[in-house]
Scaffold this motif. Structure first.
Motif, PDB file in Angstrom:
ATOM      1  N   GLU A 111       0.818  -1.210   0.000  1.00 39.33           N
ATOM      2  CA  GLU A 111       0.000   0.000   0.000  1.00 39.33           C
ATOM      3  C   GLU A 111       0.854   1.265   0.000  1.00 39.33           C
ATOM      4  O   GLU A 111       0.508   2.261  -0.639  1.00 39.33           O
ATOM      5  CB  GLU A 111      -0.929   0.006   1.221  1.00 39.33           C
ATOM      6  N   ASP A 115       1.126   4.025  -3.255  1.00 37.58           N
ATOM      7  CA  ASP A 115       0.422   5.257  -2.898  1.00 37.58           C
ATOM      8  C   ASP A 115       0.865   6.393  -3.828  1.00 37.58           C
ATOM      9  O   ASP A 115       2.045   6.706  -3.937  1.00 37.58           O
ATOM     10  CB  ASP A 115       0.724   5.629  -1.444  1.00 37.58           C
ATOM     11  N   GLU A 182      -4.092 -13.406  -4.919  1.00 37.69           N
ATOM     12  CA  GLU A 182      -4.974 -12.721  -3.962  1.00 37.69           C
ATOM     13  C   GLU A 182      -4.568 -11.258  -3.763  1.00 37.69           C
ATOM     14  O   GLU A 182      -5.410 -10.393  -3.513  1.00 37.69           O
ATOM     15  CB  GLU A 182      -4.958 -13.450  -2.619  1.00 37.69           C
ATOM     16  N   ASP A 185      -6.214  -7.952  -5.193  1.00 41.40           N
ATOM     17  CA  ASP A 185      -7.303  -7.204  -4.567  1.00 41.40           C
ATOM     18  C   ASP A 185      -6.815  -5.873  -4.000  1.00 41.40           C
ATOM     19  O   ASP A 185      -7.565  -4.890  -3.963  1.00 41.40           O
ATOM     20  CB  ASP A 185      -7.954  -8.035  -3.455  1.00 41.40           C
ATOM     21  N   ILE A 186      -5.576  -5.839  -3.535  1.00 46.43           N
ATOM     22  CA  ILE A 186      -5.008  -4.591  -3.017  1.00 46.43           C
ATOM     23  C   ILE A 186      -4.950  -3.551  -4.133  1.00 46.43           C
ATOM     24  O   ILE A 186      -5.272  -2.377  -3.932  1.00 46.43           O
ATOM     25  CB  ILE A 186      -3.603  -4.839  -2.447  1.00 46.43           C
ATOM     26  N   LYS A 188      -6.752  -3.511  -6.977  1.00 48.65           N
ATOM     27  CA  LYS A 188      -8.088  -3.121  -7.417  1.00 48.65           C
ATOM     28  C   LYS A 188      -8.744  -2.174  -6.416  1.00 48.65           C
ATOM     29  O   LYS A 188      -9.427  -1.215  -6.808  1.00 48.65           O
ATOM     30  CB  LYS A 188      -8.950  -4.367  -7.630  1.00 48.65           C
ATOM     31  N   SER A 189      -8.501  -2.419  -5.142  1.00 53.44           N
ATOM     32  CA  SER A 189      -9.052  -1.525  -4.119  1.00 53.44           C
ATOM     33  C   SER A 189      -8.461  -0.125  -4.229  1.00 53.44           C
ATOM     34  O   SER A 189      -9.109   0.857  -3.856  1.00 53.44           O
ATOM     35  CB  SER A 189      -8.775  -2.090  -2.719  1.00 53.44           C
ATOM     36  N   ALA A 190      -7.227  -0.058  -4.735  1.00 51.39           N
ATOM     37  CA  ALA A 190      -6.576   1.246  -4.914  1.00 51.39           C
ATOM     38  C   ALA A 190      -6.943   1.892  -6.245  1.00 51.39           C
ATOM     39  O   ALA A 190      -6.439   2.967  -6.572  1.00 51.39           O
ATOM     40  CB  ALA A 190      -5.063   1.086  -4.823  1.00 51.39           C
ATOM     41  N   GLY A 191      -7.820   1.233  -7.013  1.00 48.22           N
ATOM     42  CA  GLY A 191      -8.316   1.826  -8.248  1.00 48.22           C
ATOM     43  C   GLY A 191      -7.530   1.503  -9.499  1.00 48.22           C
ATOM     44  O   GLY A 191      -7.727   2.138 -10.545  1.00 48.22           O
TER      45      GLY A 191
END
Length: 267
Positions: A111, A115, A182, A185-186, A188-191
């Protein structure tokens, strides 16, 4: 720095440099020992500029002036020996001048690395160190904000990777994913839009993706031979193919990374 002339290979500090051509040994010993090997003064300079700390240096005497400026602020041993002895220790001729055992930096969380990024590269299970280094060089030279490597991908800080990358693995922000696929997903969650470079009947061309690229894009690169895993392809938002000619179906993964990064560079 303080010089330590060597005429024997029994000095404890020399263990860091033993058997550098033994890939299986170094895969275990370097991460476990918290070190990596920087080869040449150019790579050492980039490592130190990135904030990495040297543990020691190994070289032939004629290369000593080249490292003195670099090591002014470090109280570390500089092992100096003749060519035949050093080759016996490392397994090859130190024609690039000097080697440094560097302390490995602690890898940042995914993350944190992504960023603020808009272009990232994910390297899935590429085991050839030369290809990993070449991908990092393309990322640094053509442009992407970060690289993520999967748990089974080759070590970007292995000597050959660092050398092929011309030291750019020490400049490009990168980290290792805790799991894959897996870990997608991190992203995709961040766009991020996940674009998988692969051959598929339903693939779009690189030109099509480049004509209207997503604002945040992750380029997925797969292993030599087999390419991306089925799971990675299933989780991708698009599958992308580089148009080829003369019956050639694909490029080497490092070459493909350079082509894709150029076409998809942020404008």
């Amino acid at each position: 720095m303080h010089t330590v002339p060597i005429d024997t290979l029994d000095l404890p500090g020399l263990a860091d440099y033993s058997g550098l051509t033994d890939v299986a040994l170094r895969r275990l010993s370097e991460p476990a020992g918290g070190l990596y090997i920087a080869e040449s003064t150019k790579v050492m300079r980039r490592a130190i500029a990135a904030g990495h700390q040297p543990r020691s240096v190994l070289l032939q005497e004629q290369w000593l002036p080249d490292v003195e400026e670099l090591l002014t602020d470090f109280d570390i041993p500089v092992y100096v020996g003749h060519a035949e002895l050093l080759e016996k220790l490392t397994g090859y001729n130190l024609h690039r001048g000097a080697l440094a055992a560097m302390h490995r930096p602690i890898l940042a969380p995914v993350e944190e690395v992504i960023d603020g990024a808009t272009r990232i590269v994910v390297i899935e299970d590429v085991v050839d160190h030369t290809n990993v280094g070449a991908i990092f060089r393309a990322v640094a030279g053509i442009g992407a904000d970060a690289v993520l490597v999967t748990p089974h991908c080759a070590d970007p800080l292995y000597r050959r990777s660092v050398r092929v990358s011309m030291g750019t693995v020490l400049q490009v922000p990168w980290t290792r994913l805790p799991e894959w696929p897996e870990g997608a997903d991190i992203l995709k969650s961040a766009g991020f839009h996940l674009a998988a470079l692969a051959l598929a009947d339903d693939a779009i061309t690189l030109d099509q993706l480049a004509s209207d690229p997503p604002e945040k894009l992750a380029i997925l690169l797969g292993a030599e031979g087999d390419g991306l895993s089925r799971e990675a392809l299933a989780g991708a938002d698009s599958v992308v193919t580089i148009p080829m000619m003369h019956g050639v179906d694909s490029l080497n993964v490092a070459s493909a990374s350079a082509v894709a990064l150029w076409a998809l560079r942020a404008r």
